[in-house]
Write a protein that holds these residues in place. Structure first.
Motif, PDB file in Angstrom:
ATOM      1  N   UNK A   1       0.825  -1.211   0.000  1.00 10.36           N
ATOM      2  CA  UNK A   1       0.000   0.000   0.000  1.00 10.36           C
ATOM      3  C   UNK A   1       0.857   1.258   0.000  1.00 10.36           C
TER       4      UNK A   1
ATOM      5  N   UNK B   1      -1.620   0.155 -10.137  1.00  9.83           N
ATOM      6  CA  UNK B   1      -2.807  -0.119  -9.321  1.00  9.83           C
ATOM      7  C   UNK B   1      -2.624  -1.385  -8.497  1.00  9.83           C
ATOM      8  N   UNK B   2      -3.708  -1.927  -7.999  1.00 11.57           N
ATOM      9  CA  UNK B   2      -3.588  -2.996  -7.004  1.00 11.57           C
ATOM     10  C   UNK B   2      -4.696  -4.028  -7.171  1.00 11.57           C
TER      11      UNK B   2
ATOM     12  N   UNK C   1      -2.719   6.366 -10.780  1.00 10.52           N
ATOM     13  CA  UNK C   1      -3.357   5.081 -10.479  1.00 10.52           C
ATOM     14  C   UNK C   1      -3.838   4.349 -11.728  1.00 10.52           C
TER      15      UNK C   1
ATOM     16  N   UNK D   1      -1.224   4.502  -1.080  1.00 10.14           N
ATOM     17  CA  UNK D   1      -2.588   4.346  -0.563  1.00 10.14           C
ATOM     18  C   UNK D   1      -2.577   4.666   0.920  1.00 10.14           C
TER      19      UNK D   1
ATOM     20  N   UNK E   1     -10.497  -5.477 -14.014  1.00 16.80           N
ATOM     21  CA  UNK E   1     -10.673  -4.098 -13.552  1.00 16.80           C
ATOM     22  C   UNK E   1      -9.332  -3.385 -13.410  1.00 16.80           C
TER      23      UNK E   1
ATOM     24  N   UNK F   1      -6.502  -7.045  -4.812  1.00 19.28           N
ATOM     25  CA  UNK F   1      -6.570  -7.332  -3.380  1.00 19.28           C
ATOM     26  C   UNK F   1      -6.792  -8.810  -3.092  1.00 19.28           C
ATOM     27  N   UNK F   2      -6.633  -9.107  -1.817  1.00 21.28           N
ATOM     28  CA  UNK F   2      -6.672 -10.499  -1.392  1.00 21.28           C
ATOM     29  C   UNK F   2      -8.051 -11.134  -1.549  1.00 21.28           C
TER      30      UNK F   2
END
Lengths: 293, 303
Positions: B74, B110-111, B106, B79, B182, B113-114
């Motif tokens: 993060x 980007x990221x 971004x 973030x 996404x 997630x779990x």
């Protein structure tokens, strides 16, 4: 494109109907919705439904009990009670919408901002709201009316100020819950603006409890209007509201007890319907839309 | 916006300009000591971490739970705000970026997630979730956006019908594919994958890892792949960094770290990977392992 758009509307309808189906399975909620719909129609068509001019004074006919001509009798000034109670429905519902509307417009943005950003702004705002909540509601409303002057609009503004804290609290709490969700962080990681996060992700999450709160508050407002008008701080003389009718009825209670029933029953029916609808909404929206699984 | 080919102000120019270069990254949680509060309880979640990721490569960041891996993930995207350290992302020092510049960044970094069950808005149909990054970064018409989204959804192995679904109607593996679509729709150069398959069952894990691998080869994306599962890291990482208690213990070429681990803790982690045959598995039994490592090992066994 058109093919999957039609699928889309179908899917969306299916999802919305899930909430609706749960609401429709609740008999109390269905009945209360029907009652509210009738009340709404009465409010809209009050002028057409009223058999007589609600403000036509006929002193010859004062305090006549219910008869074929005046189904609910006449009041101390000889005005037709049925006509007055019908017209009062419109005034009360509009006033209730006005108070809840003001509370929504003020309470929701404040609650969302405080809940999402937290920090000093949240602390300060929450202290102010707490202080507001500590005051007895009716006393607070009386003070506000005393400052603004009597009148139905001012009374509704006063009641709005009284119910703002509950909206603020509901919205702030559910905003805080929603803000800690992973999809909010995911939205930030995708580059969403704060505005978009609040509008498209937080607000829909806040909407269900807000809807419940609004329907409960509307019933509180009806009672508060009646109380304030009874005290002479709400609607004023010629205007017909349930509260004012109760006040006028109370001065002739010993001789003409029939006057007290129409407004009292209308208030009772309305708040009962609004509370039951609130219960039904709460159950129907339940975990399903907040969780989505 | 700088692309990663442009030469940003990199402190240590090695080979090509790195996608990500981090020096002395530090994050401390808990209240600062003040006049009124002297011995405040503070936790250094990330302690002076240095990392580099070259374009088109994957850095596997491993360590036990609470090692600070996700915090690093993060921090490098800002973030959360670092307390110290310098982060060069795609040739830009992101500490100096304004909110708007950071937001535009971004699109390129980007990221993922779990937990895919909670990382997608439950009230949004899949197509809107996939389209959202394109929408917020602008520059496309509505029909272009949905066309790109559809192409992306197909690329990650989902069908047209999935576009209209809501998250609660889909499985974890499908949802993680949606999350990948996404993340990829704005054509990023760098993605932080925070335990992207930990919430999925084992049969789906490999599929998602393979998808990430394929997409990397197609598009030359760099990954920061955060995981506690060394078997997964072995599948995807070019380089490996091992973290514990917020500190970086060891980093280097993945093959080298797996074959000849330098640090004792790395050896323990490697020894804790369950063997191929249940007979070769063993619990505990590590020379000189303390109680805490014992539990970490067990966690590895269970996972």
């Amino acid at each position: 494109m058109t093919a999957h758009e039609s699928v889309g509307t179908k899917e969306r309808r299916r999802r919305r109907s899930r909430v609706l189906r749960r609401l429709l399975r609740n008999r109390a909620a269905v009945v209360s919705m029907a009652v509210l719909a009738v009340l709404g129609l009465v409010a809209i068509f009050a002028d057409l439904l009223a058999p007589d001019d609600p403000n036509k004074v006929a002193l010859v006919l004062r305090l006549t009990p219910p008869s074929a001509e005046h189904w609910l009798g006449t009041d101390a000034l000889g005005r037709d009670v049925l006509s007055r109670v019908l017209v009062a429905t419109r005034v009360d519902l509009l006033a209730s919408l006005q108070a809840v509307g003001i509370a929504l417009v003020v309470g929701v943005p404040l609650g969302i901002v405080a809940g999402y950003w937290g920090g000093i702004g949240d602390s300060l705002l929450s202290r102010v709201i707490d202080a507001l909540m500590m005051l007895p509601p009716l006393i607070l409303a009386v003070v506000v009316v005393a400052i603004l002057g009597p009148g139905l609009s001012n009374a509704m503004l006063a009641i709005a100020i009284v119910i703002i804290p509950s909206f603020y609290r509901v919205v702030r709490a559910s905003t805080q819950t929603a803000s800690s969700e992973l999809y909010i962080e995911s939205a930030r990681a995708s580059g969403c603006t704060s505005w978009r996060i609040l509008w498209r992700h937080i607000l829909p999450a806040v909407a269900p409890p807000l809807l419940v709160q609004a329907s409960f508050s509307a019933s509180v407002v009806i009672v508060a209007e009646a109380s304030l008008s009874f005290l002479g701080l709400g609607a004023r003389a010629p205007q017909a509201t349930w509260g004012l009718m109760l006040k006028e009825a109370s001065s002739n209670l010993t001789t003409s007890s029939y006057l007290i029933y129409p407004p009292a029953i209308m208030v009772a029916i309305t708040i009962l319907a609004l509370s039951l609808l609130g219960d039904g909404l709460r159950d129907a929206l339940g975990r399903q839309t907040t969780d989505g699984r | 916006m700088n692309s990663r080919t442009s030469n940003g102000p990199t402190p240590e120019p090695r080979e090509a300009a790195p996608t990500l270069s981090v020096r002395g990254l530090t994050k401390v949680y808990g209240p600062r000591a003040t006049m009124l509060r002297r011995n405040a309880h503070r936790l250094t979640a990330v302690d002076a971490v240095d990392l580099d990721i070259a374009p088109g490569t994957t850095l596997g960041l491993v360590g036990e739970s609470g090692a600070g891996k996700s915090t690093v993930g993060r921090l490098v995207l800002r973030l959360i705000e670092p307390d110290a350290g310098k982060i060069d992302l795609l040739g830009t020092d992101i500490a100096g970026l304004s909110r708007g510049e950071l937001r535009r960044m971004r699109a390129k970094a980007t990221m993922i997630f779990q937990d895919p069950y909670t990382s997608l808005d439950p009230r949004m149909p899949i197509k809107d979730s996939v389209v959202e990054p394109l929408l917020v970064h602008g520059g496309h018409s509505r029909s272009e956006r949905y066309e790109k989204a559809l192409a992306m959804v197909r690329r990650v192995g989902l069908g047209d019908a999935h576009m209209e679904r809501f998250p609660y109607e889909m499985s974890g593996g499908q949802l993680q594919r949606v999350a990948i679509a996404r993340a990829l729709i704005t054509d990023p150069s760098f993605i932080v994958c925070d335990e992207p398959v930990a919430a999925l069952d084992v049969s789906t894990q490999a599929q998602v890892i393979n998808l990430l691998n394929d997409l990397q080869q197609e598009r030359g994306i760099s990954y920061l792949f955060i995981s506690h599962d060394l078997r997964l890291v072995r599948l995807i990482a070019d380089e490996v960094a091992v973290m514990r208690h917020g500190k970086l213990l060891e980093k280097g070429d993945a093959v080298r770290v797996f074959e000849e681990p330098e640090h004792e803790y790395t050896r323990e982690l490697l020894a804790a990977i369950p063997g191929r045959s249940p007979r070769s598995r063993r619990f505990g039994g590590l020379a000189g392992c303390d109680g805490e490592t014992g539990t970490a090992d067990l966690r590895q066994e269970v996972a």
